[in-house]
Each structure stands twice: as structure tokens, then as C-alpha cells.
Design a protein around this motif. Structure first.
Motif, PDB file in Angstrom:
ATOM      1  N   THR A   7       0.844  -1.201   0.000  1.00 26.67           N
ATOM      2  CA  THR A   7       0.000   0.000   0.000  1.00 26.67           C
ATOM      3  C   THR A   7       0.881   1.253   0.000  1.00 26.67           C
ATOM      4  O   THR A   7       1.806   1.374   0.804  1.00 26.67           O
ATOM      5  CB  THR A   7      -0.911   0.022   1.239  1.00 26.67           C
ATOM      6  OG1 THR A   7      -1.774  -1.115   1.206  1.00 26.67           O
ATOM      7  CG2 THR A   7      -1.748   1.289   1.276  1.00 26.67           C
ATOM      8  N   ARG A  13      -7.831  11.748   2.641  1.00 25.95           N
ATOM      9  CA  ARG A  13      -8.370  10.681   3.481  1.00 25.95           C
ATOM     10  C   ARG A  13      -8.613  11.177   4.910  1.00 25.95           C
ATOM     11  O   ARG A  13      -9.620  10.813   5.542  1.00 25.95           O
ATOM     12  CB  ARG A  13      -7.396   9.490   3.508  1.00 25.95           C
ATOM     13  CG  ARG A  13      -7.385   8.692   2.219  1.00 25.95           C
ATOM     14  CD  ARG A  13      -6.236   7.688   2.196  1.00 25.95           C
ATOM     15  NE  ARG A  13      -6.305   6.738   3.302  1.00 25.95           N
ATOM     16  CZ  ARG A  13      -6.994   5.598   3.282  1.00 25.95           C
ATOM     17  NH1 ARG A  13      -7.699   5.278   2.206  1.00 25.95           N
ATOM     18  NH2 ARG A  13      -6.996   4.786   4.333  1.00 25.95           N
ATOM     19  N   ALA A  64      -3.649   3.579   9.223  1.00 26.59           N
ATOM     20  CA  ALA A  64      -4.780   4.165   9.947  1.00 26.59           C
ATOM     21  C   ALA A  64      -4.319   4.887  11.198  1.00 26.59           C
ATOM     22  O   ALA A  64      -4.838   5.959  11.538  1.00 26.59           O
ATOM     23  CB  ALA A  64      -5.785   3.070  10.309  1.00 26.59           C
ATOM     24  N   ASP A 112      -6.037  -4.890   4.803  1.00 29.40           N
ATOM     25  CA  ASP A 112      -6.127  -5.494   3.470  1.00 29.40           C
ATOM     26  C   ASP A 112      -4.975  -6.443   3.185  1.00 29.40           C
ATOM     27  O   ASP A 112      -5.063  -7.288   2.287  1.00 29.40           O
ATOM     28  CB  ASP A 112      -6.152  -4.394   2.393  1.00 29.40           C
ATOM     29  CG  ASP A 112      -7.403  -3.550   2.485  1.00 29.40           C
ATOM     30  OD1 ASP A 112      -8.411  -4.052   3.015  1.00 29.40           O
ATOM     31  OD2 ASP A 112      -7.370  -2.391   2.033  1.00 29.40           O
ATOM     32  N   TYR A 161     -13.274   1.011   9.272  1.00 31.67           N
ATOM     33  CA  TYR A 161     -12.479   2.220   9.009  1.00 31.67           C
ATOM     34  C   TYR A 161     -12.623   2.665   7.557  1.00 31.67           C
ATOM     35  O   TYR A 161     -12.903   3.847   7.270  1.00 31.67           O
ATOM     36  CB  TYR A 161     -11.019   1.907   9.346  1.00 31.67           C
ATOM     37  CG  TYR A 161     -10.069   3.072   9.221  1.00 31.67           C
ATOM     38  CD1 TYR A 161      -9.903   3.976  10.263  1.00 31.67           C
ATOM     39  CD2 TYR A 161      -9.302   3.241   8.074  1.00 31.67           C
ATOM     40  CE1 TYR A 161      -9.012   5.033  10.163  1.00 31.67           C
ATOM     41  CE2 TYR A 161      -8.414   4.297   7.958  1.00 31.67           C
ATOM     42  CZ  TYR A 161      -8.263   5.195   9.003  1.00 31.67           C
ATOM     43  OH  TYR A 161      -7.385   6.237   8.899  1.00 31.67           O
ATOM     44  N   ASN A 162     -12.455   1.733   6.624  1.00 32.95           N
ATOM     45  CA  ASN A 162     -12.518   2.099   5.205  1.00 32.95           C
ATOM     46  C   ASN A 162     -13.905   2.580   4.793  1.00 32.95           C
ATOM     47  O   ASN A 162     -14.040   3.464   3.936  1.00 32.95           O
ATOM     48  CB  ASN A 162     -12.089   0.913   4.341  1.00 32.95           C
ATOM     49  CG  ASN A 162     -10.579   0.695   4.379  1.00 32.95           C
ATOM     50  OD1 ASN A 162      -9.826   1.623   4.657  1.00 32.95           O
ATOM     51  ND2 ASN A 162     -10.157  -0.528   4.113  1.00 32.95           N
ATOM     52  N   ASP A 163     -14.934   2.001   5.403  1.00 30.81           N
ATOM     53  CA  ASP A 163     -16.291   2.462   5.087  1.00 30.81           C
ATOM     54  C   ASP A 163     -16.499   3.906   5.536  1.00 30.81           C
ATOM     55  O   ASP A 163     -17.169   4.698   4.848  1.00 30.81           O
ATOM     56  CB  ASP A 163     -17.330   1.560   5.755  1.00 30.81           C
ATOM     57  CG  ASP A 163     -17.473   0.223   5.039  1.00 30.81           C
ATOM     58  OD1 ASP A 163     -16.979   0.106   3.902  1.00 30.81           O
ATOM     59  OD2 ASP A 163     -18.067  -0.707   5.627  1.00 30.81           O
ATOM     60  N   THR A 212     -14.819   6.148   2.996  1.00 28.61           N
ATOM     61  CA  THR A 212     -15.592   6.170   1.748  1.00 28.61           C
ATOM     62  C   THR A 212     -16.790   7.110   1.848  1.00 28.61           C
ATOM     63  O   THR A 212     -17.129   7.818   0.877  1.00 28.61           O
ATOM     64  CB  THR A 212     -16.076   4.759   1.401  1.00 28.61           C
ATOM     65  OG1 THR A 212     -14.946   3.898   1.249  1.00 28.61           O
ATOM     66  CG2 THR A 212     -16.894   4.763   0.106  1.00 28.61           C
TER      67      THR A 212
END
Length: 559
Positions: free
Chosen positions: A38, A48, A76, A147, A171-173, A176
């Protein structure tokens, strides 16, 4: 002159949060974070963090609320150092190695409203919430999935027949669903709280340390200047970000547009591979990290020098010598959770380069002088007077400066007892050398009083580290019927020793007799496979003191 007063144009509150927006402008396409496969750029990281701050606000988090994070050094964790205060909230990093009981106490004491949880700590946090009293409101949980790993799906646990505790989102949701154009909440005053860190190093009762935006701003720039960090360094995260916010470098690396190399867990071989792969220039870590870096079998010197800043415990000169012989350029500093980072540094003098390597290591093992951001650092007697600058007279280390904490959360007595007479009293015992350089000798509670003499456990440990078979060493007091207290040494040995190389208790004692005054020689030596430590490498001496206490007093231990 008297008519020139502060006005809105010249009184913008100081905060390190502004460093990220600047980095996204100057270094927009430069890698900001690298974690396995990543890669994010600074413009992506800025976007972000704004999205995440927007999402945090949408969950009902308001200015001044506490938001907790339990995670290792992953992207994160870095992003949350900006995103949480962007939302006006107070960031509370929690040590991942604490048990459920202490985590529960921290969440209750801080009144945390939201907790970001790395998947590896999922079960631990769920257990902690089960310990909440029924009347206590539980915070929302956000799961940080990785991931790069295969991890189980979010779960929930039953508290009663009618209620459960589980994860609200991932977290990713959140990112988004967040707004990349979010207008983040600037502090109303630079004295507004920004950080809440709990001391959890060598003590069993953590205190909540509150820092302001102003304090974080000062210690961040102070650290960059003192360590001479250039623009666009490549920084490897071997120091946990949850430890005093990584000594302020999450914000500092943004200020200089560097690249953060994140690694989930410290592994010596992985660290060396990352240094080579990414051409790492800078890293931080406690002396235990230096010890691990130098004990890898068949290790070869670095191809290029790497700057490493160490602090957290007084480093033995023997470890500094071994580290620098491998090509690391070691800088040594001193700070506390209460100072938000390093505020004393063994600033190097060019003339010392002409000295023998062992003497250079001895000088570098001293903590040093105040950084430019600290107003004053001193060593004082119980009456509050400065001790003699003779390198021998013990006193308590005190300091004053802009990055000293606001105080302990919900603990006015503790705040008042540590900040008095215009000074912050650290609880560390040290000496001041003739050249004005400070040297820490011990924590006040770790000083051993034997036959009326004050012994420094750090001095004894430094000698023990010089033994070729010793990997780790820690010294505490053991009750003695004749001397009152005597040194009790806990020692772990290096791996791969041949049978003839394994020392006995008598061998260790005899080695110390050759290198220490007899009254400082350990009367007890306990061999252990590994010493109990915090995640930042500090030996948990309160655990060792209990072991020594359970052993009972020594009898007839006259020299």
C-alpha cells in the motif's frame, strides 16, 4: 508601541495539524505512507484525513470529545493523528499490550465516545467493554481491517439477554462515506486540549496526561530542529505511535514532507530488509530496540548510515558502542509522556569525535542539555536548590517549557504535586555534570538504599550489559536483614551461547566486583528467559520488585 496589540491576523492558534495541508501542497505526489504493497501520497493522505474527520463528526462526535485508538504502526494509526483532532476531538492512543482491565479503566476514565480498533486487538477491546458497569455508556467501535492480512469478520458479544457490544462500522467504510472537502475544526485557542495519553510504562496505575495544540506544535518543531531532520526523510516506524504520539513525529514527518514506512510488528530481520528496500534515513526506538538490532546473528554493517534516535530508558554505553559500529548514527534524548516528546538531548560536540569509541559511547549515554524549545532544565535537592555540577550529587530532574502537559485528567492533586514552584517535577533522579550535561541515574522509586548509600540501579545495569553473555539486565532492591536493601539483578542471556559460555550467578557477581564498588555489586542474580517489558521496551520494574519481595529478605549478606 503601546497601541500595538494582538489581533486576529497575528494570533492564529498554534497547531501541528496545519502541517498536513502544507505537505499536500508542496509534496502532493510524494509517497507519504508505505505499508507492504500500500502506498499513499501526501495529497491522498490529506484527502483521506478530511474524509475521516467528516465521518467522525457525522457520528455525533463533538469538539472536546475523546476518541480512542488501539492499533499498531499501520496507515490508519498515522491518519488518525490528524483526522481525530481535525474533527475537534481529543486523540487518545492506547497501548496495545495492556490487558482488558486497564483498557476498560482508561475508556471509562477518559469518557471515550468512539474507539478505533485494529482487528488484532478486537477480542481484547470487546472483553474490556464487558467490564463496563451497567450504568456506564459504552463507546462506538470502529474496526480497522487490514487489506494485507486475512482477518475474521466483525463480531459482537452479548452483555445481557437484551443487548450486545459490536462494531458499528469499518475504518474504510467511514472514509468512503466522508466528505473530502470537509472544513476541519481549527482550535478556538491553542491551549485547547488535543491529546490524551496515559502513562503506562513502568507503573501499574496509568495517569491521563493532557496536551494542548500549542504544546504539540512546539515539541514537534523542537524535535525536528534538534535532530536536524532534513526535508523528505524516509522514516521507519519502529517506535510505537501510541507511545507519546511517536515522540511527535507523526506531525513532524508531515512538516518535512517525509515518507512514513509503517510496520505492524518489530522484527529485526524485517527491519533490516525495510531499511535496505526503502533506503531508510531515520528511525526511533528505546534502547531495547538498539539491543535487538545489534544481537542479530551474522549481522553486517549498513550500506548507508541510518540516523536513530533513542530514549525511554538510559541506554548502556555498551549498546551504543555496538549500534554505532554497525553504521547507525545514534542520537540520545530524554523526555516523558508529560512533555509530549524529547526535551533534553545529548547534543554532540565535534571535538568529541576525536575521542576513543568507548569514551564517545560513554558521553553519548548521558541525556544531555535542554532543547531550544524548553525554557529550563535543572537538577534540584529536596529543598529546591540546584545541586552541584559535579556529576555525582543526586537530585530530582525538574523542567519548565511550552510543551509541558496541561495536567493530569481528573487529578488535581496529582497535577499540583508534580507542577509546583514554577517547575514540573519529573520523579527522575539525576546528576548535572560540570559541562552542564544532565545524566539520569534512576527513577526516584528505583534508587536502592543500601547501608545508608544511595545506589543507582542504572549504573549497575550498565555494567551488566558489558558482560559478553548478557542480553538484558534490570536491577531492583531486595530486602536485606543487614544492609536494609541490596541490588537484585534480573538477567536474560543471549541466544546461541555454548555451554562453557553460559555464566553462573557467581560468574555474574565476580564480573560486577571487577567493575563496580563492592557496595554496588548485586547480592542476588536471577536468570530469566526474558524480562517483563512494555511495548516500548521499558522493563516493568514493578513486576520485578514484586518477585524480589516474594523472595524474602537476604540473610547474612555482609560483604
Amino acid at each position: 508601541m503601546e497601541k500595538l496589540k494582538p489581533n486576529p491576523a497575528n494570533t492564529s492558534p498554534l497547531t501541528p495539524l496545519t502541517f498536513l495541508e502544507r505537505a499536500s501542497t508542496i509534496y502532493n505526489d510524494v509517497p507519504s505512507i508505505i505499508y507492504n504493497d500500500t502506498v499513499f501520497t501526501w495529497s491522498q493522505t490529506h484527502r483521506r484525513c478530511l474524509q475521516l474527520a467528516s465521518a467522525i463528526t457525522s457520528l455525533g462526535i463533538r469538539r472536546g470529545n475523546v476518541v480512542s485508538v488501539i492499533a499498531p504502526n499501520i496507515p490508519a494509526m498515522y491518519e488518525l493523528h490528524f483526522a481525530v483532532p481535525f474533527a475537534g476531538a481529543i486523540l487518545n492512543n492506547i497501548n496495545t499490550r495492556l490487558d482488558a482491565r486497564i483498557i476498560s479503566n482508561i475508556l471509562i476514565h477518559s469518557e471515550s465516545k468512539l474507539v478505533f480498533v485494529d482487528y488484532a486487538s478486537r477480542d481484547l477491546v470487546l472483553e474490556a467493554l464487558l467490564l463496563f458497569p451497567s450504568s456506564q455508556q459504552r463507546p462506538l467501535l470502529i474496526l480497522i481491517k487490514d487489506d494485507e492480512e486475512t482477518e475474521p469478520e466483525p463480531v459482537s458479544v452479548s452483555i445481557s439477554s437484551s443487548s450486545t457490544v459490536g462494531f458499528f462500522s469499518t475504518y474504510n467504510d467511514l472514509i468512503t462515506n466522508g466528505d473530502p472537502d470537509f472544513n476541519w475544526l481549527h482550535p478556538i485557542s491553542e491551549w485547547d486540549p488535543m491529546i490524551l495519553n496515559y502513562t503506562s510504562g513502568t507503573t501499574s496505575s496509568p495517569k491521563g496526561v493532557v496536551h494542548s495544540h500549542r504544546g504539540a506544535f512546539i515539541v514537534t518543531l523542537d524535535s525536528l530542529i534538534e535532530w536536524s531532520v532534513p526535508k523528505q526523510p524516509v522514516y521507519l516506524w519502529t517506535l510505537p505511535m501510541f507511545h507519546a504520539n511517536g515522540w511527535s513525529f507523526p506531525w513532524g514527518i508531515a512538516a518535512v514532507g517525509g515518507t512514513n514506512i509503517c510496520v505492524r510488528k518489530f522484527d529485526t530481520e524485517i527491519v533490516y530488509s525495510l531499511i535496505k528496500k526503502h533506503h531508510v534515513t531515520h528511525m526511533c526506538g528505546a534502547p531495547v530496540i538498539l539491543n535487538m538490532l545489534t544481537n542479530l546473528p551474522d549481522i553486517k554493517p549498513l550500506e548507508k548510515p541510518v540516523h536513530i534516535l533513542t530514549a525511554g530508558a538510559p541506554p548502556p554505553a555498551a549498546i551504543l558502542f555496538r549500534t554505532e559500529s554497525l553504521g547507525f548514527t545514534v542520537s540520545h534524548g530524554y523526555g516523558l509522556t508529560e512533555t509530549g516528546g524529547l526535551v533534553v538531548c545529548c547534543t554532540w560536540k565535534k571535538k568529541w569525535n576525536l575521542l576513543p569509541a568507548t569514551e564517545r559511547a560513554r558521553l553519548k549515554s548521558r541525556q544531555g542539555v535542554r532543547t531550544i524549545g524548553m525554557t529550563s532544565v535543572d537538577v534540584v535537592s529536596p529543598t529546591g536548590e540546584s545541586v552541584k555540577r559535579d556529576g555525582a550529587t543526586l537530585g530530582e530532574v525538574v523542567m519548565r517549557g511550552g510543551c509541558v502537559m496541561l495536567g493530569y485528567l481528573k487529578d488535581p492533586e496529582g497535577t499540583a504535586s508534580s507542577m509546583k514552584n514554577g517547575w514540573f517535577y519529573t520523579g527522575d533522579v539525576g546528576v548535572m555534570h560540570e559541562d552542564g550535561y544532565l545524566e539520569i541515574k534512576d527513577r526516584s522509586k528505583d534508587v536502592i538504599i543500601s547501608g545508608g548509600e544511595n545506589l543507582s540501579s542504572v549504573e549497575v545495569e550498565s555494567v551488566l550489559y558489558g558482560h559478553p553473555a548478557v542480553n538484558e539486565a534490570a536491577v531492583v532492591a531486595r530486602a536485606d536483614e543487614f544492609w536494609g536493601e541490596t541490588p537484585c539483578a534480573f538477567v536474560s542471556l543471549k541466544d546461541g551461547l555454548k555451554e562453557r559460555e553460559i555464566p553462573t550467578e557467581k560468574d555474574i557477581v565476580e564480573y560486577c566486583r571487577k567493575n563496580l564498588p563492592h557496595y554496588m555489586v548485586p547480592k542476588t542474580v536471577v536468570f530469566k528467559e526474558e524480562l517483563p517489558k512494555t511495548s516500548t521496551g521499558k522493563v516493568q520494574k514493578f513486576v520485578l520488585r514484586q518477585i524480589a519481595k516474594d523472595m524474602g529478605p537476604l540473610k547474612k549478606s555482609r560483604l
